[in-house]
Enzyme design. Structure first.
Site, mmCIF file in Angstrom:
data_model
loop_
_atom_site.group_PDB
_atom_site.id
_atom_site.type_symbol
_atom_site.label_atom_id
_atom_site.label_comp_id
_atom_site.label_asym_id
_atom_site.label_seq_id
_atom_site.Cartn_x
_atom_site.Cartn_y
_atom_site.Cartn_z
ATOM 1 N N GLU A 158 0.814 -1.228 0.000
ATOM 2 C CA GLU A 158 0.000 0.000 0.000
ATOM 3 C C GLU A 158 0.844 1.274 0.000
ATOM 4 O O GLU A 158 0.652 2.167 0.825
ATOM 5 C CB GLU A 158 -0.980 -0.009 1.184
ATOM 6 N N ASN A 199 2.251 -5.087 -3.193
ATOM 7 C CA ASN A 199 0.841 -5.408 -2.961
ATOM 8 C C ASN A 199 0.056 -4.121 -2.720
ATOM 9 O O ASN A 199 0.555 -3.199 -2.080
ATOM 10 C CB ASN A 199 0.785 -6.299 -1.698
ATOM 11 N N HIS A 235 -10.228 -6.243 -2.431
ATOM 12 C CA HIS A 235 -11.310 -5.990 -1.470
ATOM 13 C C HIS A 235 -12.458 -5.333 -2.233
ATOM 14 O O HIS A 235 -12.484 -4.112 -2.418
ATOM 15 C CB HIS A 235 -10.819 -5.106 -0.324
ATOM 16 N N GLU A 264 -5.988 -10.770 -1.437
ATOM 17 C CA GLU A 264 -6.849 -10.542 -0.264
ATOM 18 C C GLU A 264 -8.321 -10.456 -0.675
ATOM 19 O O GLU A 264 -9.062 -9.585 -0.211
ATOM 20 C CB GLU A 264 -6.442 -9.243 0.456
ATOM 21 N N ASP A 266 -12.074 -10.380 -1.008
ATOM 22 C CA ASP A 266 -13.367 -10.532 -0.343
ATOM 23 C C ASP A 266 -14.349 -9.606 -1.040
ATOM 24 O O ASP A 266 -13.953 -8.677 -1.740
ATOM 25 C CB ASP A 266 -13.323 -10.324 1.180
HETATM 26 O O1 G2I Z 1 -7.652 -3.924 6.081
HETATM 27 C C1 G2I Z 1 -7.772 -5.117 5.358
HETATM 28 C C2 G2I Z 1 -6.437 -5.576 4.817
HETATM 29 C C3 G2I Z 1 -5.929 -4.569 3.789
HETATM 30 N N1 G2I Z 1 -4.662 -4.997 3.231
HETATM 31 C C4 G2I Z 1 -3.629 -5.319 4.167
HETATM 32 C C5 G2I Z 1 -4.122 -6.297 5.213
HETATM 33 O O2 G2I Z 1 -3.116 -6.543 6.149
HETATM 34 C C6 G2I Z 1 -5.372 -5.777 5.900
HETATM 35 O O3 G2I Z 1 -5.759 -6.749 6.891
HETATM 36 C C7 G2I Z 1 -6.377 -6.265 8.046
HETATM 37 C C8 G2I Z 1 -6.747 -7.441 8.928
HETATM 38 O O4 G2I Z 1 -7.691 -8.221 8.242
HETATM 39 C C9 G2I Z 1 -7.357 -6.937 10.225
HETATM 40 O O5 G2I Z 1 -7.560 -8.029 11.122
HETATM 41 O O6 G2I Z 1 -5.496 -5.406 8.707
HETATM 42 C C10 G2I Z 1 -6.099 -4.808 9.843
HETATM 43 C C11 G2I Z 1 -5.169 -3.786 10.447
HETATM 44 O O7 G2I Z 1 -4.891 -2.758 9.590
HETATM 45 C C12 G2I Z 1 -6.438 -5.909 10.872
HETATM 46 O O8 G2I Z 1 -7.140 -5.316 11.939
HETATM 47 C C13 G2I Z 1 -6.526 -5.399 13.174
HETATM 48 C C14 G2I Z 1 -7.269 -4.461 14.112
HETATM 49 O O9 G2I Z 1 -7.124 -3.137 13.609
HETATM 50 C C15 G2I Z 1 -6.678 -4.535 15.450
HETATM 51 O O10 G2I Z 1 -7.415 -3.731 16.335
HETATM 52 C C16 G2I Z 1 -6.645 -5.971 15.934
HETATM 53 O O11 G2I Z 1 -5.961 -6.070 17.169
HETATM 54 O O12 G2I Z 1 -6.589 -6.718 13.672
HETATM 55 C C17 G2I Z 1 -5.931 -6.839 14.903
HETATM 56 C C18 G2I Z 1 -5.898 -8.311 15.281
HETATM 57 O O13 G2I Z 1 -7.195 -8.830 15.320
#
Ligand code: G2I
Length: 551
Positions: A158, A199, A235, A264, A266
């Protein structure tokens, strides 16, 4: 009965049943990974460590359906190196061990990102930040370099803003563009065999951001920077439409010599779910798999999770969800079947075209635009409905006026005072075209007296959930004066008008018609005037209006 004897009998019965069934039906019910492997592709899922250790259903599906996994969070910097020099690989190891046990590959996510990176990194001086980045990459990638399970990495994630500029992150602001090449070189040094990816999101179709990525990948490779692969996050949301040029976009990157992949995927929807939204969602999933199938350099598709029970979507997009292929009770959704069938079916085996669309109905006809809506087609051939082509009937030389992924289209750029006879054909995922719909006839309104005009809109300012278009410049391109003008343009789905000035705007569906105010309708040849407007859009969406025409 002793459970192991029962198991033995069941196993024998299963073998017997498999023997009786024709091979095709046994294959058709095989898990996703079997069909993907038969194509030499991967089908992946992002995994969360807590349900992986605590829930049998989660673990079983993760193990049996996918041949590649990505850690959803635990390989990110804030987990791996929360404070300088303190490495924690327990979550990452758990994912890698799970994958090894289940004969799966791991795609490492992610080394250098502006998000989920601890404050201590962000505050470093330039030289300390570069060293910390190189050390982090060397430790993390190096740990799994001799482990055949971890085959690829998202090296930078990103790095672009939504218009294709460099994202103003602490990486860029401290180190300039050089951090990207340095990160790739450090990753190559740490594992010469890993495939190294760049990515990003909103780069699935051809647009300013994906073109910026294309130009950067091309230039990095010319400089010998080891960029092997491009990841399109994927996404998607059913309310914003499908990026119908995804295959073309993948192919242009592939032509640079890199591998491509969807990292990724969805497909979210506005809640609540409905069967028609599920069907649309399934079409999106199918189209992504079909695009990857059609591009040799596409290594595979990873879904960002697999069950709606654990998805980042509801936490980020209020009121949206149900983005994955299993529901929250681990039941397969229509989107699972779509992914399955697209992986299983040769895209060439579907020779059954969709049914003909209903007769298009015209509405909102102006001097240069019109909206057509028709009853949707259905497709039973297996590859699924992909969209519609709209044609103008002109004797032997019918011209295609446009394409749509939904059962409606806004035609722009039409000629004033002209009768149009139009028809629609449906397209399926294998490229079969339906019979023509019945013809519809409409006549555009008369244009401005005394000459033509043009309209150009410029986005002046944008933020998370809105933007201002200012100016829209209207120019008399004819040879005599005009006494009024009408500009039309299209708002992306989900965008709503929040205000306007120097013109009267009316909205129908997503088509906006702007008519001159009392004081700016008169334009001498080459004379121009301007108007402006403001729009609200859903957070995270980055689209802006298109198709400005003037009459
Ligand atoms: O935002 C969707 C994805 C976009 N591209 C990069 C990916 O790395 C990103 O993944 C998401 C995860 O799916 C989430 O699970 O990235 C988020 C963070 O930017 C993740 O969220 C985080 C929450 O913000 C936290 O509060 C939490 O502690 O997930 C953490 C673990 O559950």
């Amino acid at each position: 009965m002793h459970s192991s004897s029962l198991l033995r009998i069941l196993t024998l019965l299963g073998m017997f049943a498999a023997f009786l069934l024709p091979a095709t039906s046994a294959e058709a019910s095989a898990p996703l990974r079997t069909h993907a492997a038969a194509r030499s592709k991967f089908i992946g899922a992002a995994l969360a460590t807590s349900p992986l250790s605590n829930e049998t259903s989660y673990r079983n599906i993760a193990a049996t359906e996918f041949n590649q996994v990505t850690a959803e969070n635990v390989m990110k910097w804030d987990t791996v190196q929360p404070s300088q020099g303190q490495f924690n690989f327990s979550g990452a190891d758990a994912i890698v061990n799970f994958a090894t046990q289940n004969n799966q590959q791991v795609h490492g996510h992610t080394l250098v990102w502006h998000s989920q990176t601890p404050g201590w990194v962000q505050g470093l001086s330039a030289s300390a930040m570069r060293t910390a980045m190189q050390n982090h990459i060397s430790q993390l990638v190096g740990r799994y370099a001799s482990n055949a399970t971890v085959v690829s990495w998202d090296v930078v994630n990103e790095i672009f803003d939504d218009n294709g500029g460099w994202r103003s992150s602490f990486w860029y602001n401290t180190l300039g563009q050089s951090f990207v090449a340095d990160a790739f070189r450090a990753a190559r040094a740490a594992d010469p065999n890993a495939r190294l990816c760049i990515n990003d999101y909103n780069v699935e179709g051809i647009n300013a951001k994906s073109t910026a990525m294309y130009n950067l990948v091309s230039s990095l490779r010319q400089q010998g920077v080891p960029v092997d692969c491009v990841g399109f996050q994927g996404h998607l949301a059913i309310q914003y439409g499908f990026p119908s040029d995804i295959q073309q976009n993948m192919q242009r990157f592939a032509d640079l010599g890199v591998q491509v992949r969807v990292t990724e995927l969805d497909v979210r929807m506005q809640m609540p779910r409905s069967s028609s939204k599920d069907t649309t969602q399934a079409t999106y999933y199918r189209n992504v798999i079909n695009a990857c199938n059609a591009v040799t350099a596409c290594a595979g598709v990873t879904i960002w999770g697999f069950t709606d029970k654990y998805s980042w979507v509801p936490d980020t997009f209020s009121g949206e969800g149900a983005a994955l292929i299993y529901d929250e009770n681990y039941q397969q959704k229509p989107s699972y079947t779509a992914v399955h069938d697209a992986l299983a079916g040769g895209t060439t085996t579907d020779t059954t075209p969709p049914t003909a669309p209903g007769t298009p109905a015209s509405s909102n006809v102006t001097s240069n635009s019109a909206t057509l809506t028709w009853t949707a087609s259905t497709d039973s051939g297996g590859s699924g409905l992909a969209g519609y082509n709209v044609y103008r009937e002109q004797g032997t030389t019918d011209t295609q006026l446009g394409q749509s992924t939904t059962n409606s289209i806004n035609l722009t750029g039409l000629t004033p005072s002209t009768q149009y006879q139009v028809y629609v054909r449906a397209r399926d995922g294998a490229g079969n075209l339906s019979a023509n719909s019945a013809l519809a006839t409409f006549t555009t309104q008369s244009g401005p007296v005394g000459g033509g005009c043009t309209a150009v809109g410029t986005v002046q300012n944008q933020w998370g959930n809105g933007y201002v278009v200012q100016p829209v410049t209207v120019t008399n391109s004819g040879s005599s004066a005009i006494t009024g003008w009408t500009v039309t343009f299209t708002l992306p789905a989900g965008h709503t008008l929040a205000g306007s000035w120097n013109a009267t705007l009316t909205v129908s569906g997503q088509t906006v018609t702007a008519r001159n105010a009392g004081y700016n309708g008169n334009l001498a040849p080459s004379g121009s005037t301007t108007f402006g407007f403001q729009v609200t859009r859903p957070s995270g969406n980055t689209q802006t209006p298109s198709g400005y025409t003037c009459a």
